[in-house]
Design a protein around this motif. Structure first.
Motif, PDB file in Angstrom:
ATOM      1  N   GLU A 123       0.851  -1.187   0.000  1.00 43.85           N
ATOM      2  CA  GLU A 123       0.000   0.000   0.000  1.00 43.85           C
ATOM      3  C   GLU A 123       0.887   1.237   0.000  1.00 43.85           C
ATOM      4  N   VAL A 124       0.615   2.165  -0.916  1.00 44.20           N
ATOM      5  CA  VAL A 124       1.330   3.444  -0.922  1.00 44.20           C
ATOM      6  C   VAL A 124       0.776   4.301   0.207  1.00 44.20           C
ATOM      7  N   ILE A 125       1.653   4.764   1.094  1.00 45.60           N
ATOM      8  CA  ILE A 125       1.206   5.537   2.256  1.00 45.60           C
ATOM      9  C   ILE A 125       1.729   6.974   2.239  1.00 45.60           C
ATOM     10  N   GLY A 126       2.514   7.320   1.247  1.00 45.51           N
ATOM     11  CA  GLY A 126       3.042   8.682   1.192  1.00 45.51           C
ATOM     12  C   GLY A 126       3.852   8.904  -0.063  1.00 45.51           C
ATOM     13  N   ARG A 127       4.496  10.049  -0.119  1.00 46.54           N
ATOM     14  CA  ARG A 127       5.261  10.418  -1.306  1.00 46.54           C
ATOM     15  C   ARG A 127       6.526  11.158  -0.893  1.00 46.54           C
ATOM     16  N   TRP A 128       7.609  10.812  -1.557  1.00 44.31           N
ATOM     17  CA  TRP A 128       8.872  11.533  -1.362  1.00 44.31           C
ATOM     18  C   TRP A 128       9.130  12.383  -2.593  1.00 44.31           C
ATOM     19  N   GLY A 130      12.024  14.864  -4.502  1.00 45.90           N
ATOM     20  CA  GLY A 130      13.383  15.358  -4.600  1.00 45.90           C
ATOM     21  C   GLY A 130      13.439  16.593  -5.470  1.00 45.90           C
ATOM     22  N   GLU A 131      14.626  16.894  -5.970  1.00 42.61           N
ATOM     23  CA  GLU A 131      14.797  18.080  -6.803  1.00 42.61           C
ATOM     24  C   GLU A 131      14.431  17.778  -8.254  1.00 42.61           C
ATOM     25  N   ASN A 132      14.056  18.840  -8.985  1.00 44.64           N
ATOM     26  CA  ASN A 132      13.798  18.747 -10.434  1.00 44.64           C
ATOM     27  C   ASN A 132      12.758  17.693 -10.798  1.00 44.64           C
ATOM     28  N   GLY A 133      11.696  17.628 -10.007  1.00 47.99           N
ATOM     29  CA  GLY A 133      10.604  16.718 -10.316  1.00 47.99           C
ATOM     30  C   GLY A 133      10.832  15.275  -9.940  1.00 47.99           C
ATOM     31  N   ARG A 134      11.971  14.967  -9.341  1.00 52.25           N
ATOM     32  CA  ARG A 134      12.219  13.586  -8.924  1.00 52.25           C
ATOM     33  C   ARG A 134      11.313  13.239  -7.746  1.00 52.25           C
ATOM     34  N   ALA A 135      10.823  12.014  -7.738  1.00 49.85           N
ATOM     35  CA  ALA A 135       9.865  11.618  -6.711  1.00 49.85           C
ATOM     36  C   ALA A 135       9.822  10.102  -6.606  1.00 49.85           C
ATOM     37  N   GLY A 136       9.129   9.635  -5.579  1.00 49.18           N
ATOM     38  CA  GLY A 136       8.938   8.208  -5.380  1.00 49.18           C
ATOM     39  C   GLY A 136       7.761   7.967  -4.452  1.00 49.18           C
ATOM     40  N   ALA A 137       7.200   6.776  -4.519  1.00 54.21           N
ATOM     41  CA  ALA A 137       6.058   6.403  -3.691  1.00 54.21           C
ATOM     42  C   ALA A 137       6.558   5.703  -2.429  1.00 54.21           C
ATOM     43  N   ALA A 176       9.590   1.406   2.197  1.00 52.84           N
ATOM     44  CA  ALA A 176      10.650   2.005   1.390  1.00 52.84           C
ATOM     45  C   ALA A 176      10.055   2.691   0.164  1.00 52.84           C
ATOM     46  N   LEU A 177      10.913   3.366  -0.589  1.00 53.76           N
ATOM     47  CA  LEU A 177      10.484   4.000  -1.830  1.00 53.76           C
ATOM     48  C   LEU A 177      10.249   2.962  -2.917  1.00 53.76           C
ATOM     49  N   ASP A 178       9.292   3.285  -3.782  1.00 51.78           N
ATOM     50  CA  ASP A 178       8.993   2.475  -4.957  1.00 51.78           C
ATOM     51  C   ASP A 178       8.672   3.435  -6.100  1.00 51.78           C
ATOM     52  N   ALA A 179       8.717   2.926  -7.312  1.00 53.40           N
ATOM     53  CA  ALA A 179       8.272   3.666  -8.498  1.00 53.40           C
ATOM     54  C   ALA A 179       8.912   5.051  -8.590  1.00 53.40           C
ATOM     55  N   LEU A 180      10.237   5.068  -8.717  1.00 52.57           N
ATOM     56  CA  LEU A 180      10.939   6.343  -8.842  1.00 52.57           C
ATOM     57  C   LEU A 180      10.557   7.056 -10.127  1.00 52.57           C
TER      58      LEU A 180
END
Length: 208
Positions: A123-128, A130-137, A176-180
């Protein structure tokens, strides 16, 4: 040392401190999870809140503690598994506060898939971000080994370990992070099981 080309956070969650819930605490969590189960849409008619729950080791992230759960549905002829979690804030004196629960169900079961080596829920519980549109679930993963000899589970992104936990009473929880996103090539979480000799026993993508 030069800058890291993929500066993502690793080991973002606290390791489990209490393990699998029991006693009065488990009863309180069960009440919250039962209410979440009762609110699930599209459950077959006659399905009742589960009488027996399987809790998984807790993990803490973002100011909350997350305790996953699975259970077989009662009151229906169909074989269904309810799954989800209860999360809470660790209040003063160690008492949980601000409980929140989520539940869903599936009819895809481990006993009907003898080729499975890991029984997983996520289950995705949040979002990280980063810079320049970088992100992860930020993703909560819990499961059971279906092979003998597993003592630890890891979460990997592009062959790099981003979380790990010992297996307790045949169950484990990872966070942990997923789907960068925006890192070039896509990177998705892979869960692996290990034995005492640090030999890989099984590997499973969340997207299999």
């Amino acid at each position: 040392m030069p800058p890291n080309p993929r500066p993502i956070p690793r080991f973002i969650a606290d390791s489990t401190q209490e393990g699998i819930p029991h006693g009065r605490f488990a009863e309180r969590l069960a009440e919250a999870f039962g209410e979440a189960c009762a609110a699930v849409k599209d459950l077959p008619a006659g399905t009742e809140p589960p009488s027996e729950l399987e809790w998984y080791p807790e993990r803490a992230w973002g100011g909350r503690v997350w305790v996953p759960c699975t259970a077989r549905a009662d009151g229906t002829d169909r074989k269904l598994e309810l799954f989800g979690y209860v999360s809470y804030v660790q209040g003063e004196g160690g008492e949980p506060a601000e409980l929140s629960a989520r539940a869903d169900f599936t009819d895809v079961l481990a006993e009907d898939n003898p080729d499975w080596k890991i029984d997983l829920n996520d289950e995705v519980i949040g979002r990280w971000r980063g810079e320049n549109g970088r992100a992860g679930a930020v993703t909560l993963v819990w499961g059971r080994p279906l092979v003998q000899g597993a003592v630890a589970a890891t979460a990997e992104l592009d062959r790099e370990t981003v979380d790990q936990e010992e297996i307790s009473q045949g169950r484990f929880t990872l966070l942990a992070l997923d789907a960068l996103e925006a890192f070039g090539d896509d990177a998705y979480m892979e869960v692996k099981l290990w034995n005492r000799r640090a030999q890989e026993l099984a590997s499973e993508s969340l997207y299999a």
